[in-house]
Design a protein around this motif. Structure first.
Motif, mmCIF file in Angstrom:
data_model
loop_
_atom_site.group_PDB
_atom_site.id
_atom_site.type_symbol
_atom_site.label_atom_id
_atom_site.label_comp_id
_atom_site.label_asym_id
_atom_site.label_seq_id
_atom_site.Cartn_x
_atom_site.Cartn_y
_atom_site.Cartn_z
ATOM 1 N N ARG A 165 0.506 -1.067 -0.175
ATOM 2 C CA ARG A 165 0.147 0.253 -0.308
ATOM 3 C C ARG A 165 1.228 1.113 0.351
ATOM 4 O O ARG A 165 0.164 2.540 -0.522
ATOM 5 C CB ARG A 165 -1.195 0.275 1.202
ATOM 6 C CG ARG A 165 -2.087 -1.155 1.566
ATOM 7 C CD ARG A 165 -3.460 -1.306 2.429
ATOM 8 N NE ARG A 165 -4.359 -1.943 1.957
ATOM 9 C CZ ARG A 165 -4.904 -2.657 3.000
ATOM 10 N NH1 ARG A 165 -5.546 -1.320 3.974
ATOM 11 N NH2 ARG A 165 -6.100 -2.795 2.509
ATOM 12 N N TYR A 169 0.616 4.301 -2.214
ATOM 13 C CA TYR A 169 -0.090 5.772 -1.915
ATOM 14 C C TYR A 169 1.877 6.354 -2.145
ATOM 15 O O TYR A 169 0.909 7.446 -3.041
ATOM 16 C CB TYR A 169 0.401 5.354 -0.335
ATOM 17 C CG TYR A 169 0.426 6.668 0.093
ATOM 18 C CD1 TYR A 169 -0.514 8.182 0.007
ATOM 19 C CD2 TYR A 169 1.579 7.649 0.584
ATOM 20 C CE1 TYR A 169 -0.659 9.392 0.508
ATOM 21 C CE2 TYR A 169 1.649 8.680 1.769
ATOM 22 C CZ TYR A 169 0.836 9.775 1.100
ATOM 23 O OH TYR A 169 0.709 10.790 1.331
ATOM 24 N N LYS A 172 0.704 6.727 -6.505
ATOM 25 C CA LYS A 172 -0.612 8.278 -6.618
ATOM 26 C C LYS A 172 0.146 9.709 -6.454
ATOM 27 O O LYS A 172 -0.179 10.515 -6.505
ATOM 28 C CB LYS A 172 -1.704 7.839 -5.748
ATOM 29 C CG LYS A 172 -2.614 6.744 -6.401
ATOM 30 C CD LYS A 172 -4.157 6.059 -5.375
ATOM 31 C CE LYS A 172 -4.062 4.951 -6.717
ATOM 32 N NZ LYS A 172 -4.975 4.206 -5.482
ATOM 33 N N ASP A 184 -9.647 12.442 -3.632
ATOM 34 C CA ASP A 184 -9.920 11.867 -2.956
ATOM 35 C C ASP A 184 -9.180 10.047 -3.493
ATOM 36 O O ASP A 184 -8.962 9.541 -2.216
ATOM 37 C CB ASP A 184 -11.858 11.366 -3.486
ATOM 38 C CG ASP A 184 -12.660 12.628 -3.379
ATOM 39 O OD1 ASP A 184 -12.114 13.116 -2.306
ATOM 40 O OD2 ASP A 184 -13.390 13.225 -3.051
ATOM 41 N N GLU A 185 -8.674 10.046 -4.450
ATOM 42 C CA GLU A 185 -7.928 9.080 -4.847
ATOM 43 C C GLU A 185 -6.589 8.935 -3.892
ATOM 44 O O GLU A 185 -5.819 7.752 -2.840
ATOM 45 C CB GLU A 185 -8.280 8.799 -5.822
ATOM 46 C CG GLU A 185 -8.710 8.282 -6.936
ATOM 47 C CD GLU A 185 -8.357 8.813 -8.313
ATOM 48 O OE1 GLU A 185 -9.187 7.653 -9.177
ATOM 49 O OE2 GLU A 185 -7.679 9.210 -8.426
ATOM 50 N N TYR A 187 -5.819 10.774 -1.459
ATOM 51 C CA TYR A 187 -7.082 10.607 0.158
ATOM 52 C C TYR A 187 -6.721 8.711 0.861
ATOM 53 O O TYR A 187 -6.549 7.996 1.789
ATOM 54 C CB TYR A 187 -7.731 11.328 0.704
ATOM 55 C CG TYR A 187 -7.284 12.704 0.937
ATOM 56 C CD1 TYR A 187 -5.779 13.423 1.105
ATOM 57 C CD2 TYR A 187 -8.453 13.557 0.140
ATOM 58 C CE1 TYR A 187 -5.997 14.414 1.049
ATOM 59 C CE2 TYR A 187 -8.343 15.283 0.316
ATOM 60 C CZ TYR A 187 -6.817 15.822 0.536
ATOM 61 O OH TYR A 187 -6.217 16.705 0.994
ATOM 62 N N THR A 188 -7.779 7.905 -0.960
ATOM 63 C CA THR A 188 -7.866 6.571 -0.084
ATOM 64 C C THR A 188 -6.738 6.008 0.046
ATOM 65 O O THR A 188 -7.262 4.889 1.111
ATOM 66 C CB THR A 188 -8.944 6.273 -0.720
ATOM 67 O OG1 THR A 188 -10.138 7.084 -1.263
ATOM 68 C CG2 THR A 188 -8.979 4.799 -0.611
ATOM 69 N N ALA A 189 -6.007 6.416 -0.940
ATOM 70 C CA ALA A 189 -4.662 5.560 -0.904
ATOM 71 C C ALA A 189 -3.908 5.530 1.084
ATOM 72 O O ALA A 189 -3.127 4.507 1.037
ATOM 73 C CB ALA A 189 -3.641 5.612 -1.639
ATOM 74 N N GLU A 190 -3.964 7.261 0.997
ATOM 75 C CA GLU A 190 -3.023 7.343 1.995
ATOM 76 C C GLU A 190 -3.757 6.679 3.139
ATOM 77 O O GLU A 190 -2.880 6.146 4.321
ATOM 78 C CB GLU A 190 -3.048 8.914 2.224
ATOM 79 C CG GLU A 190 -2.612 9.018 4.125
ATOM 80 C CD GLU A 190 -2.437 10.983 4.211
ATOM 81 O OE1 GLU A 190 -1.644 11.125 5.113
ATOM 82 O OE2 GLU A 190 -2.333 11.172 2.959
ATOM 83 N N ASP A 191 -4.990 6.519 3.496
ATOM 84 C CA ASP A 191 -5.799 5.364 4.355
ATOM 85 C C ASP A 191 -5.895 4.495 4.836
ATOM 86 O O ASP A 191 -5.083 3.785 5.614
ATOM 87 C CB ASP A 191 -7.296 5.843 4.704
ATOM 88 C CG ASP A 191 -7.443 7.990 4.908
ATOM 89 O OD1 ASP A 191 -6.661 8.254 5.388
ATOM 90 O OD2 ASP A 191 -9.017 7.964 4.113
ATOM 91 N N LYS A 192 -5.545 4.032 3.653
ATOM 92 C CA LYS A 192 -5.300 2.514 3.503
ATOM 93 C C LYS A 192 -3.640 2.351 4.388
ATOM 94 O O LYS A 192 -3.729 1.436 4.833
ATOM 95 C CB LYS A 192 -5.048 1.558 1.865
ATOM 96 C CG LYS A 192 -6.722 1.710 2.054
ATOM 97 C CD LYS A 192 -6.950 1.439 0.388
ATOM 98 C CE LYS A 192 -8.539 0.984 0.069
ATOM 99 N NZ LYS A 192 -8.567 0.368 -1.611
ATOM 100 N N GLU A 195 -2.902 2.832 7.433
ATOM 101 C CA GLU A 195 -4.247 1.486 8.546
ATOM 102 C C GLU A 195 -3.540 -0.083 8.463
ATOM 103 O O GLU A 195 -3.584 -0.809 9.467
ATOM 104 C CB GLU A 195 -5.613 1.548 7.348
ATOM 105 C CG GLU A 195 -6.090 -0.468 7.848
ATOM 106 C CD GLU A 195 -7.705 -0.565 7.286
ATOM 107 O OE1 GLU A 195 -8.252 -1.463 7.612
ATOM 108 O OE2 GLU A 195 -8.071 0.200 5.714
#
Length: 366
Positions: A165, A169, A172, A184-185, A187-192, A195
């Protein structure tokens, strides 16, 4: 969906190559996380290597160890119990001693002692088998389970996902700078990524916090070794005591005569060369003539000077025929000829004959 996954994997590969070949820097984790990774990896490696060396300690022969492992795997596949045991050296030695003592015979104190020692080695082999079983079930297997469940299936899985991940990240981020990826893409990669980073961090901290359990596994290993050595010492003390009794029994037995005997072959050879039973002798000894006629008077004892070849008699020697010379301990015998490496010809008190070399100590050599 499959095409999207393939494209995502290609993007990660592109990011990986740009870091490894192009020198591009990716997202970094803090020093505490890096130190935690090092500690967990080193601990897991120590546990794995310890298990390997303990198996070598319990089963030193690598060929036999491999055969037992294959047989155990085959038994698990078939759903049967593996009753094949490692051939302990103590058992092989014990069986040898018991077998050889039976060949010697029960009349021998040494045979009894060897049999007792063999039984002791057999008992040592039995407790060695128990040690093997106890350590496998209560140390090696639990340690393997810890390594698999807590490290390989947990820590390594989360870290692998985290690294995957992170590549996504970082890719991206570079694409976002070019305007090819939306916020949004990104931020989603960063959150994953975060996590997975947190999951890996929590898994490693739990692994380290289970140190008490890992130490208890080491204590169990030492405890089994302690019990084994205490049982071994008890057996060896008992065997040593029995051997002392066998030695006392051997020392209390009456000793037989250990005087050397003459070589039969040499006696037979001289007997063939010197005739002692001719027809005239048989006639003289005939019962019709009564007692044998008196022989010639015995010769006078030979005078012995200080340089006369002579020897001192060490053991009594009883002549077995007319060609041999009776000897008594401490007599001085005149040496007249050395027949071979085993026999002398000599004279004492006017009597001549042969006697063994090892019954006398030469004073003046021939």
């Amino acid at each position: 969906m499959a095409f999207a996954g393939l494209k995502k994997q290609m993007n990660k590969t592109q990011q990986y190559l740009s870091e490894k070949i192009g020198g591009k820097e990716g997202s970094k984790v803090d020093e505490e996380f890096i130190e935690l990774e090092r500690q967990v990896d080193a601990t897991a490696k120590c546990m794995e290597n310890l298990n390997t060396k303990v198996m070598e300690f319990l089963q030193p022969n690598p060929v036999t160890r491999a055969k037992l492992a294959s047989y155990s795997t085959y038994s698990k596949v078939r759903g049967t119990n593996s009753d094949m045991q490692y051939p302990q050296v103590e058992r092989q030695l014990g069986e040898l001693l018991v077998r050889q003592s039976e060949e010697i015979g029960n009349h021998s104190c040494y045979a009894k002692a060897a049999s007792e020692l063999g039984d002791g080695f057999m008992r040592l082999a039995d407790i060695k088998d128990s040690l093997d079983c106890d350590i496998k079930q209560n140390f090696i297997d639990p340690t393997d389970q810890t390594i698999k469940a807590d490290y390989k299936d947990n820590v390594l899985v989360h870290r692998k996902k985290m690294n995957s991940r992170r590549l996504d990240y970082d890719y991206k981020i570079s694409q976002h700078e070019k305007g090819k990826v939306t916020n949004d893409e990104l931020y989603t990669a960063e959150d994953k990524f975060n996590e997975s980073l947190q999951s890996a961090d929590v898994g490693m901290k739990k692994f380290v916090q289970n140190e008490e359990e890992h130490i208890h596994q080491l204590m169990a290993f030492v405890g089994f070794l302690k019990d084994y050595h205490q049982s071994s010492l008890s057996i060896l003390d008992e065997v040593h005591s029995n051997l002392q009794s066998a030695a006392h029994e051997a020392s209390s037995r009456p000793k037989s005569d250990v005087r050397p005997i003459a070589r039969v072959s040499s006696v037979q050879q001289r007997t063939n060369n010197i005739s002692i039973s001719g027809p005239s002798d048989m006639k003289l000894m005939s019962p019709q003539s009564g007692a044998p006629p008196p022989g010639p008077p015995p010769p006078k004892p030979a005078s012995m000077s200080s340089k006369t070849p002579s020897a001192k008699v060490l053991f009594d020697f009883d002549a077995e025929n007319l060609t041999e010379l009776d000897l008594k301990e401490n007599d001085i015998v005149i040496l007249t000829k050395k027949i071979d490496e085993n026999w002398y010809e000599g004279e004492i008190n006017g009597r001549k004959g042969y006697f063994p070399v090892n019954y006398v100590e030469v004073i003046n050599p021939l």
